[in-house]
Design a protein around this motif. Structure first.
Motif, PDB file in Angstrom:
ATOM      1  N   ALA A  69       0.830  -1.208   0.000  1.00 41.74           N
ATOM      2  CA  ALA A  69       0.000   0.000   0.000  1.00 41.74           C
ATOM      3  C   ALA A  69       0.864   1.257   0.000  1.00 41.74           C
ATOM      4  N   ARG A  70       1.954   1.222   0.768  1.00 44.17           N
ATOM      5  CA  ARG A  70       2.851   2.376   0.826  1.00 44.17           C
ATOM      6  C   ARG A  70       3.483   2.639  -0.541  1.00 44.17           C
ATOM      7  N   VAL A  71       4.003   1.589  -1.170  1.00 42.71           N
ATOM      8  CA  VAL A  71       4.644   1.744  -2.476  1.00 42.71           C
ATOM      9  C   VAL A  71       3.615   2.193  -3.516  1.00 42.71           C
ATOM     10  N   ALA A  72       2.426   1.597  -3.469  1.00 44.09           N
ATOM     11  CA  ALA A  72       1.377   1.985  -4.409  1.00 44.09           C
ATOM     12  C   ALA A  72       1.022   3.457  -4.231  1.00 44.09           C
ATOM     13  N   GLY A  73       0.942   3.905  -2.987  1.00 45.80           N
ATOM     14  CA  GLY A  73       0.635   5.307  -2.736  1.00 45.80           C
ATOM     15  C   GLY A  73       1.675   6.224  -3.349  1.00 45.80           C
ATOM     16  N   GLU A  74       2.947   5.846  -3.242  1.00 45.26           N
ATOM     17  CA  GLU A  74       4.016   6.637  -3.856  1.00 45.26           C
ATOM     18  C   GLU A  74       3.850   6.686  -5.372  1.00 45.26           C
ATOM     19  N   ASN A  75       3.573   5.528  -5.961  1.00 50.34           N
ATOM     20  CA  ASN A  75       3.465   5.447  -7.416  1.00 50.34           C
ATOM     21  C   ASN A  75       2.240   6.206  -7.941  1.00 50.34           C
ATOM     22  N   ILE A  76       1.133   6.080  -7.233  1.00 46.20           N
ATOM     23  CA  ILE A  76      -0.096   6.761  -7.640  1.00 46.20           C
ATOM     24  C   ILE A  76       0.064   8.277  -7.503  1.00 46.20           C
ATOM     25  N   ALA A  77       0.697   8.719  -6.412  1.00 48.29           N
ATOM     26  CA  ALA A  77       0.943  10.149  -6.228  1.00 48.29           C
ATOM     27  C   ALA A  77       1.873  10.681  -7.315  1.00 48.29           C
ATOM     28  N   HIS A  78       2.900   9.908  -7.661  1.00 51.59           N
ATOM     29  CA  HIS A  78       3.830  10.328  -8.708  1.00 51.59           C
ATOM     30  C   HIS A  78       3.110  10.493 -10.042  1.00 51.59           C
ATOM     31  N   ALA A  79       2.076   9.679 -10.249  1.00 51.03           N
ATOM     32  CA  ALA A  79       1.304   9.756 -11.490  1.00 51.03           C
ATOM     33  C   ALA A  79       0.278  10.885 -11.462  1.00 51.03           C
ATOM     34  N   GLY A  80       0.186  11.603 -10.328  1.00 47.55           N
ATOM     35  CA  GLY A  80      -0.745  12.721 -10.222  1.00 47.55           C
ATOM     36  C   GLY A  80      -2.191  12.309 -10.041  1.00 47.55           C
ATOM     37  N   LEU A  81      -2.408  11.132  -9.448  1.00 45.90           N
ATOM     38  CA  LEU A  81      -3.756  10.580  -9.344  1.00 45.90           C
ATOM     39  C   LEU A  81      -4.226  10.382  -7.911  1.00 45.90           C
ATOM     40  N   ALA A  82      -3.487  10.918  -6.950  1.00 43.42           N
ATOM     41  CA  ALA A  82      -3.814  10.685  -5.546  1.00 43.42           C
ATOM     42  C   ALA A  82      -5.209  11.184  -5.187  1.00 43.42           C
ATOM     43  N   SER A  83      -5.687  12.222  -5.845  1.00 45.57           N
ATOM     44  CA  SER A  83      -6.995  12.781  -5.516  1.00 45.57           C
ATOM     45  C   SER A  83      -8.143  11.874  -5.948  1.00 45.57           C
ATOM     46  N   LYS A  84      -7.864  10.947  -6.845  1.00 44.98           N
ATOM     47  CA  LYS A  84      -8.910  10.049  -7.343  1.00 44.98           C
ATOM     48  C   LYS A  84      -8.867   8.664  -6.694  1.00 44.98           C
ATOM     49  N   VAL A  85      -7.795   8.350  -5.982  1.00 47.24           N
ATOM     50  CA  VAL A  85      -7.575   6.985  -5.508  1.00 47.24           C
ATOM     51  C   VAL A  85      -7.527   6.926  -3.990  1.00 47.24           C
ATOM     52  N   LYS A  86      -8.268   5.985  -3.425  1.00 49.14           N
ATOM     53  CA  LYS A  86      -8.247   5.728  -1.992  1.00 49.14           C
ATOM     54  C   LYS A  86      -7.799   4.289  -1.771  1.00 49.14           C
ATOM     55  N   ILE A  87      -6.738   4.113  -0.963  1.00 46.96           N
ATOM     56  CA  ILE A  87      -6.212   2.786  -0.677  1.00 46.96           C
ATOM     57  C   ILE A  87      -6.682   2.348   0.705  1.00 46.96           C
ATOM     58  N   LEU A  88      -7.342   1.198   0.772  1.00 45.41           N
ATOM     59  CA  LEU A  88      -7.775   0.624   2.037  1.00 45.41           C
ATOM     60  C   LEU A  88      -6.850  -0.536   2.382  1.00 45.41           C
ATOM     61  N   VAL A  89      -6.254  -0.509   3.563  1.00 47.45           N
ATOM     62  CA  VAL A  89      -5.279  -1.524   3.957  1.00 47.45           C
ATOM     63  C   VAL A  89      -5.941  -2.534   4.887  1.00 47.45           C
ATOM     64  N   GLY A  90      -5.743  -3.815   4.583  1.00 48.90           N
ATOM     65  CA  GLY A  90      -6.302  -4.890   5.395  1.00 48.90           C
ATOM     66  C   GLY A  90      -6.922  -5.952   4.507  1.00 48.90           C
ATOM     67  N   PRO A  91      -7.482  -7.018   5.101  1.00 49.35           N
ATOM     68  CA  PRO A  91      -8.122  -8.063   4.305  1.00 49.35           C
ATOM     69  C   PRO A  91      -9.234  -7.486   3.431  1.00 49.35           C
ATOM     70  N   ALA A  92      -9.249  -7.872   2.169  1.00 53.11           N
ATOM     71  CA  ALA A  92     -10.229  -7.313   1.240  1.00 53.11           C
ATOM     72  C   ALA A  92     -11.661  -7.607   1.682  1.00 53.11           C
ATOM     73  N   ALA A  93     -11.894  -8.813   2.186  1.00 51.58           N
ATOM     74  CA  ALA A  93     -13.251  -9.173   2.613  1.00 51.58           C
ATOM     75  C   ALA A  93     -13.740  -8.252   3.727  1.00 51.58           C
ATOM     76  N   ASP A  94     -12.840  -7.874   4.641  1.00 48.74           N
ATOM     77  CA  ASP A  94     -13.216  -6.963   5.727  1.00 48.74           C
ATOM     78  C   ASP A  94     -13.586  -5.586   5.176  1.00 48.74           C
ATOM     79  N   SER A  95     -12.791  -5.100   4.225  1.00 48.79           N
ATOM     80  CA  SER A  95     -13.082  -3.798   3.629  1.00 48.79           C
ATOM     81  C   SER A  95     -14.397  -3.833   2.860  1.00 48.79           C
ATOM     82  N   LEU A  96     -14.651  -4.911   2.146  1.00 47.98           N
ATOM     83  CA  LEU A  96     -15.881  -5.030   1.373  1.00 47.98           C
ATOM     84  C   LEU A  96     -17.103  -5.063   2.282  1.00 47.98           C
ATOM     85  N   ALA A  97     -16.961  -5.735   3.417  1.00 50.44           N
ATOM     86  CA  ALA A  97     -18.089  -5.863   4.341  1.00 50.44           C
ATOM     87  C   ALA A  97     -18.526  -4.508   4.894  1.00 50.44           C
TER      88      ALA A  97
END
Length: 241
Positions: free
Chosen positions: A98-126
């Protein structure tokens, strides 16, 4: 089972990419930064990323869900398909990813459109509000969880929306898409899915997903095999009816 990539497969991918993709500093940075942080090289290829981008643009997606962020390479492709007021929510289990992805997404100028949720996907979906539907979903988290993710997509993706679900390639895989559809990639796994001598959790997860699709009244689906620079695999395309 061998993970051999035939020279002609790789050559063909690179030849088509030379016409259909352009040099891209932000994507190149994402690859370099992911490699420097020792993330597994299992992201989509440039051609596959553009395929996801074109699918999302084709249906006019405004809200996109991604399960499995890794270094954010596919997230960049998908976020670029969104309008100015669009949103991509991507779920990642590993904090380092998630940390590396955040760096890459910010570098691409897309941080305002992207939200990263950290943890098991099923928990986030619930925790997500099913009244706030997604137009497009790309599932590329752990493959054993695909049947669970598919169930959540019934609630979270609008009818006529696209679901792209990855079933887990040995190497970098194709991503799936669905417009009322769902695409599940990594669903051939170099022939492991149909070979019952393989009882790994990824292969069993794909088999369970296929069984669920067979018995579903909400989805119509088909599987296509693929070859390319990431070897032999395939994806399952699902239409939500």
């Amino acid at each position: 089972m061998s993970q051999t990539v035939e020279p002609a497969w790789e050559r063909e991918d690179k030849y088509h990419a030379s016409f259909l993709t352009q040099p891209d500093e932000a994507l190149d940075f994402a690859v370099r930064n992911s490699d420097a942080n020792e993330l597994d090289p299992i992201a989509v290829t440039a051609l596959q990323g553009k395929y996801l981008n074109l699918q999302a643009r084709t249906i006019g997606a405004k809200r996109i869900l991604e399960l499995g962020t890794l270094g954010g390479y596919s997230a960049i492709w998908l976020a670029r398909a969104l309008p100015d007021d669009g949103e991509l929510i991507t779920c990642e289990y590993e904090p380092k990813h998630a940390r590396v992805a955040g760096e890459n997404i910010a570098h691409a100028g897309l941080a305002s459109k992207v939200k990263i949720l950290v943890g098991p996907a099923a928990d986030s979906l619930a925790k997500m509000d099913p009244a706030n539907k997604f137009d497009f979903a790309f599932i590329d988290a752990d493959k054993a969880g695909n049947p669970v993710y598919l169930e959540y997509c019934k609630k979270l993706v609008r009818k006529g929306g696209v679901i792209v679900s990855s079933a887990g390639w040995v190497l970098r895989g194709v991503r799936a898409v669905a417009d009322g559809r769902q695409i599940v990639d990594n669903t051939v796994r170099q022939g492991r899915v149909s070979d019952m001598s393989f009882q790994d959790e990824n292969s069993k997860g794909v088999r369970k997903m296929l069984e669920d699709l067979k018995n579903s009244t909400e989805f119509e689906a088909t599987t296509l095999q693929t070859v390319g620079e990431k070897a032999w695999d395939g994806f399952t395309y699902v239409l939500r009816v």
